[in-house]
Design an enzyme around this catalytic site. Structure first.
Site, PDB file in Angstrom:
ATOM      1  N   ARG A  64      32.937 -19.115  53.431  1.00  0.00           N
ATOM      2  CA  ARG A  64      33.160 -19.427  52.025  1.00  0.00           C
ATOM      3  C   ARG A  64      34.077 -20.650  51.920  1.00  0.00           C
ATOM      4  NH1 ARG A  64      37.864 -19.144  52.139  1.00  0.00           N
ATOM      5  NH2 ARG A  64      38.008 -19.893  50.010  1.00  0.00           N
ATOM      6  N   GLY A  65      34.220 -21.134  50.674  1.00  0.00           N
ATOM      7  CA  GLY A  65      34.948 -22.386  50.489  1.00  0.00           C
ATOM      8  C   GLY A  65      33.902 -23.494  50.499  1.00  0.00           C
ATOM      9  N   ALA A  66      33.983 -24.384  49.504  1.00  0.00           N
ATOM     10  CA  ALA A  66      32.902 -25.353  49.295  1.00  0.00           C
ATOM     11  C   ALA A  66      32.549 -26.177  50.551  1.00  0.00           C
ATOM     12  CB  ALA A  66      33.273 -26.257  48.118  1.00  0.00           C
ATOM     13  N   ARG A 107      24.353 -19.659  46.596  1.00  0.00           N
ATOM     14  CA  ARG A 107      25.496 -19.795  45.678  1.00  0.00           C
ATOM     15  C   ARG A 107      25.300 -21.083  44.858  1.00  0.00           C
ATOM     16  NH1 ARG A 107      31.411 -18.655  47.791  1.00  0.00           N
ATOM     17  NH2 ARG A 107      31.581 -17.886  45.653  1.00  0.00           N
ATOM     18  N   GLN A 212      41.171 -13.924  47.988  1.00  0.00           N
ATOM     19  CA  GLN A 212      41.203 -15.012  48.983  1.00  0.00           C
ATOM     20  C   GLN A 212      42.625 -15.516  49.220  1.00  0.00           C
ATOM     21  OE1 GLN A 212      39.057 -14.825  46.440  1.00  0.00           O
ATOM     22  NE2 GLN A 212      37.065 -15.708  46.919  1.00  0.00           N
ATOM     23  N   ASP A 253      35.247 -26.785  43.678  1.00  0.00           N
ATOM     24  CA  ASP A 253      33.866 -26.512  44.084  1.00  0.00           C
ATOM     25  C   ASP A 253      32.901 -27.581  43.584  1.00  0.00           C
ATOM     26  OD1 ASP A 253      35.217 -23.704  44.215  1.00  0.00           O
ATOM     27  OD2 ASP A 253      33.406 -23.662  45.451  1.00  0.00           O
ATOM     28  N   ASN A 263      36.550 -24.560  39.899  1.00  0.00           N
ATOM     29  CA  ASN A 263      37.213 -23.964  41.067  1.00  0.00           C
ATOM     30  C   ASN A 263      37.355 -22.475  40.794  1.00  0.00           C
ATOM     31  OD1 ASN A 263      38.494 -24.289  43.691  1.00  0.00           O
ATOM     32  ND2 ASN A 263      40.392 -23.718  42.678  1.00  0.00           N
ATOM     33  N   LYS A 264      37.902 -21.764  41.735  1.00  0.00           N
ATOM     34  CA  LYS A 264      38.007 -20.301  41.652  1.00  0.00           C
ATOM     35  C   LYS A 264      38.519 -19.834  40.302  1.00  0.00           C
ATOM     36  CE  LYS A 264      36.912 -17.952  44.020  1.00  0.00           C
ATOM     37  NZ  LYS A 264      35.561 -17.353  43.869  1.00  0.00           N
TER      38      LYS A 264
HETATM   39  O1  MRU Z   1      34.318 -18.024  46.195  1.00  0.00           O
HETATM   40  P1  MRU Z   1      34.991 -18.891  47.219  1.00  0.00           P
HETATM   41  O2  MRU Z   1      35.990 -18.139  48.024  1.00  0.00           O
HETATM   42  O3  MRU Z   1      33.998 -19.650  48.056  1.00  0.00           O
HETATM   43  O4  MRU Z   1      35.776 -19.952  46.343  1.00  0.00           O
HETATM   44  C1  MRU Z   1      36.472 -20.966  47.001  1.00  0.00           C
HETATM   45  C2  MRU Z   1      37.199 -21.871  46.087  1.00  0.00           C
HETATM   46  O5  MRU Z   1      37.164 -21.748  44.881  1.00  0.00           O
HETATM   47  C3  MRU Z   1      37.900 -23.015  46.741  1.00  0.00           C
HETATM   48  O6  MRU Z   1      39.050 -23.373  46.028  1.00  0.00           O
HETATM   49  C4  MRU Z   1      36.962 -24.240  46.806  1.00  0.00           C
HETATM   50  O7  MRU Z   1      35.723 -23.870  47.310  1.00  0.00           O
HETATM   51  C5  MRU Z   1      37.541 -25.319  47.615  1.00  0.00           C
HETATM   52  S1  MRU Z   1      37.647 -24.905  49.309  1.00  0.00           S
HETATM   53  C6  MRU Z   1      38.295 -26.237  50.116  1.00  0.00           C
END
Ligand code: MRU
Length: 364
Positions: A64-66, A107, A212, A253, A263-264
């Site tokens: 996970r994470g963009a 996603r 997270q 994201d 973002n989250k």
């Molecule tokens: O749902 P996730 O855990 O994939 O969400 C991640 C985030 O929102 C991060 O802040 C974003 O992807 C940047 S990661 C460098």
């Protein structure tokens, strides 16, 4: 295939105490990920080759994470293609595109996923043999991985220019080493600062509902010896009021052309709070997260996730009444006007964003 606490051959250790999040398996034929659903309690690596298992790993946030899902999809697509068993180039390319579309549907919000998959499918050439196209795909996946590491490192260097030794930093979700190939985005300045003997006091929002912050950011910061404090999401205002926060740094994201940033879930509220308390609010992201084809935040598709993540996960028994509605958007959009600056791999970008992002990240 799952391996618990095995010695994995990681070529480099970017951040002290942390293995790579996404990589090729040692034989080069599988995508190897650190299963983030098991952290912080267990260190489990998964070697994936089938499109279905790669899709599942992205969808269920094992990876996970963009930036990490972009690189994982690129390596995963190549490894899946190795097993197509096709000798005809046209059929090989058709299957590659079909598999890329399938992985891309896992996603919707992080642009890095579609960007990496498009970059991969554009790398093939109908005039070449399947074997030569596979070699191109492997090289492209390695290039994307290496470019992500370099971009995150640059973000760390630029971000560090905004921080003093001992600064108090609030972060949300995990935009760290675990969310990228190495170093992270929001947490990269902290990791780079640690290499130079600096320390910071980092507050991690727990980040409901998937935690997270509590599970992942706290894990990676502690592994690197950072002074780390976990807070519930609803405590952010209090720690800001206490004067403990010098800067908020989050990841992204998708950043639209005007600077609106997905973002989250919970990020936009933090930006509003930061403005109220006069605290700078920084968004750290690499070029692969900037999507100039999306004009503004209203055009960003927000992923909706299962109600169970809110009502059941982490609880011994269900904690909401049967039948109650649950709203579970995975992301929100922070309006550009609340963002003090973007920390990118090409430098710090301050308003006006539309012109500056286009100049730095546009085609011309
Ligand atoms: O749902 P996730 O855990 O994939 O969400 C991640 C985030 O929102 C991060 O802040 C974003 O992807 C940047 S990661 C460098």
């Amino acid at each position: 295939m799952s391996m618990e606490n095995k010695n994995c051959s990681h070529e480099h250790q970017g951040v002290r105490g942390l293995p790579d999040t996404v990589a090729f398996s040692p034989d080069g034929r599988a995508l190897r990920i650190l299963d983030q659903t098991k952290l912080p309690g267990e260190t489990v690596y998964l070697d994936l080759t089938e499109p279905g298992e790669i899709y599942e790993a992205i969808k269920s946030l094992r990876v996970r994470g963009a930036p990490a899902i972009g690189v994982a999809a690129a390596i995963g697509l190549y490894c899946a293609a190795l097993r197509f068993g096709e000798t005809d180039t046209d059929r090989f390319i058709a299957k590659l595109r079909e598999t890329a579309d399938y992985l891309n549907s896992s996603r919707p919000t992080a642009v890095n996923l579609s960007w990496a998959l498009n970059t991969m499918t554009e790398a093939v050439d109908p005039a070449l043999s399947v074997e030569d196209n596979l070699a191109r795909l492997r090289a492209k996946a390695e290039e994307l991985r290496d470019a992500d590491i370099a971009a995150c490192r640059a973000i760390g260097e630029y971000g560090l220019t905004l921080l003093c030794d001992g600064a108090g930093i609030l972060t949300h979700c995990n935009a760290g080493h675990l969310a990228t190939t190495r170093y992270g985005t929001a947490l990269a300045p902290i990791h780079v600062g640690r290499e130079r003997g600096m320390n910071f006091r980092v507050f991690c929002d727990e980040t409901r509902p998937l935690l997270q912050g509590a599970r992942l950011s706290a894990y990676e910061l502690c592994a690197n010896g950072v002074n780390t404090t976990v807070i519930c999401d609803n405590m952010a205002s209090q720690v800001m009021k206490n004067g403990w926060i010098d800067a908020v740094i989050v990841g992204a994201d998708r950043i639209a052309a005007n600077g609106d940033t997905a973002n989250k879930i919970g990020t936009s509220g933090l930006a509003i709070l930061a403005k109220h308390y006069g605290i700078p609010f920084y968004v750290a992201a690499p070029y692969s997260t900037i999507d100039l084809s999306t004009k503004c935040g209203d055009d960003i598709v927000i992923e909706q996730r299962s109600p169970d993540e809110v009502s059941e996960l982490w609880y011994e028994k269900r904690m909401t009444p049967e039948g109650v509605s649950v709203y579970n958007p995975a992301f929100d959009v922070t309006p550009a006007e609340h963002i003090t600056a973007f920390i990118t791999d090409r430098g710090i970008v301050r308003p006006p964003y539309t012109e500056k992002l286009a100049r730095l990240f546009g085609e011309v």
